[in-house]
Design an enzyme around this catalytic site. Structure first.
Site, PDB file in Angstrom:
ATOM      1  N   GLU A 144       0.824  -1.206   0.000  1.00 56.46           N
ATOM      2  CA  GLU A 144       0.000   0.000   0.000  1.00 56.46           C
ATOM      3  C   GLU A 144       0.861   1.260   0.000  1.00 56.46           C
ATOM      4  O   GLU A 144       1.709   1.435   0.871  1.00 56.46           O
ATOM      5  CB  GLU A 144      -0.893   0.016   1.256  1.00 56.46           C
ATOM      6  CG  GLU A 144      -1.747   1.266   1.365  1.00 56.46           C
ATOM      7  CD  GLU A 144      -2.463   1.378   2.699  1.00 56.46           C
ATOM      8  OE1 GLU A 144      -3.399   2.202   2.801  1.00 56.46           O
ATOM      9  OE2 GLU A 144      -2.098   0.654   3.652  1.00 56.46           O
ATOM     10  N   GLU A 243     -11.777   3.296   6.765  1.00 62.17           N
ATOM     11  CA  GLU A 243     -10.608   3.411   7.643  1.00 62.17           C
ATOM     12  C   GLU A 243     -10.422   4.892   7.967  1.00 62.17           C
ATOM     13  O   GLU A 243      -9.545   5.554   7.425  1.00 62.17           O
ATOM     14  CB  GLU A 243      -9.357   2.823   6.975  1.00 62.17           C
ATOM     15  CG  GLU A 243      -8.192   2.707   7.949  1.00 62.17           C
ATOM     16  CD  GLU A 243      -6.877   2.341   7.277  1.00 62.17           C
ATOM     17  OE1 GLU A 243      -6.096   1.590   7.883  1.00 62.17           O
ATOM     18  OE2 GLU A 243      -6.629   2.806   6.161  1.00 62.17           O
TER      19      GLU A 243
END
Length: 265
Positions: A144, A243
């Site tokens: 990521e 998130e």
């Protein structure tokens, strides 16, 4: 409609961690993720998942010494054995216990004086080793890009770098975790980034939050109803995980989810 998951490390912090599973299920989530579950026993977490009818869709590999500033080990010279020990003795047993299909492998922040090429080569070596063990368990590994404002010096900051490494690696169970919050902060032009990267098939997981404060997705500069619709249009069938840091209580801030579900009913 994207399949939404709740990140239990950032959401529901008004509850003790093991109580967050019940709270997420009560709000209509059927999937959850978290950052680092290792303070608990796998059986405890697996029991909460089963009791509340939830699927664990993601957690992170051990990050190293967080208090000392480590944000992952997979690209850190001298930490190869720690990365591999953590993968064998923590990641794989946890993934089995939770029946979790994805693990985010954090690269780490770049040490001073070490060329980027050397760090990327080490990252690829560790990923290749881990991917082949993970493939035997049916587990997908994700990398990521993180924005430099929140995580200064992190090895991966741009989508193109993550996709370049995944292509160079050539392991079918290694993909990119595309966090729309990080992508917007670093690169912007988010709709075009989605149009560029989702059709490649290399995006294995999506996360989102409002920009710039990382609150609910209905606050800030992004038009998430448009972006969620675009994700559908582009044929993404994976999970999109919330998130973010709620402005107040988590449940009180879920009007975005209720509106989205009502509009798609």
């Amino acid at each position: 409609m994207p399949r939404f998951a709740a990140n239990l490390s950032l959401l529901y912090t008004e509850h003790a961690f093991l109580d967050r599973f019940q709270a997420a299920a009560a709000d209509g989530f059927d999937s959850v993720e978290c950052l680092f579950p290792y303070a608990f026993e796998p059986a405890e977490v697996a029991q909460r998942l089963q009791r509340h009818g939830l699927r664990q869709v993601l957690f992170n590999a051990p990050p190293g010494d967080w208090d000392a500033g480590e944000r992952g080990l997979a690209a850190l010279p001298g930490r190869e054995q720690a990365f591999r020990d953590g993968f064998i003795h923590q990641v794989l047993p946890w993934a089995r216990a939770l029946r979790c299909p994805r693990v985010h492998v954090m690269a780490g922040c770049m040490p001073a004086g070490v060329p980027r090429q050397a760090l990327e080569e080490l990252f690829l070596d560790n990923l290749r080793w881990a991917a082949r063990l993970a493939a035997e368990e049916g587990i997908e590994l994700l990398i990521e890009p993180l924005n430099p404002r929140d995580v200064p010096g992190y090895l991966l900051q741009r989508q193109e770098d993550a996709h370049r490494l995944v292509q160079a690696l050539g392991e079918p169970n290694v993909k990119v975790q595309m966090d729309l919050y990080h992508c917007q902060v670093t690169e912007g032009d988010l709709a075009m980034k989605l149009r560029q990267w989702l059709p490649t098939g290399r995006v294995g997981h999506i996360q989102f939050a409002g920009v710039p404060e990382r609150h609910e997705p209905d606050v800030g500069e992004l038009n998430y109803p448009y972006l969620f619709g675009l994700i559908d249009e582009l044929g993404y069938t994976g999970v999109a995980s919330a998130e973010y840091r709620p402005r107040a209580g988590t449940s009180e801030g879920l009007s975005w989810l209720r509106r989205w579900k009502a509009g798609q009913a």
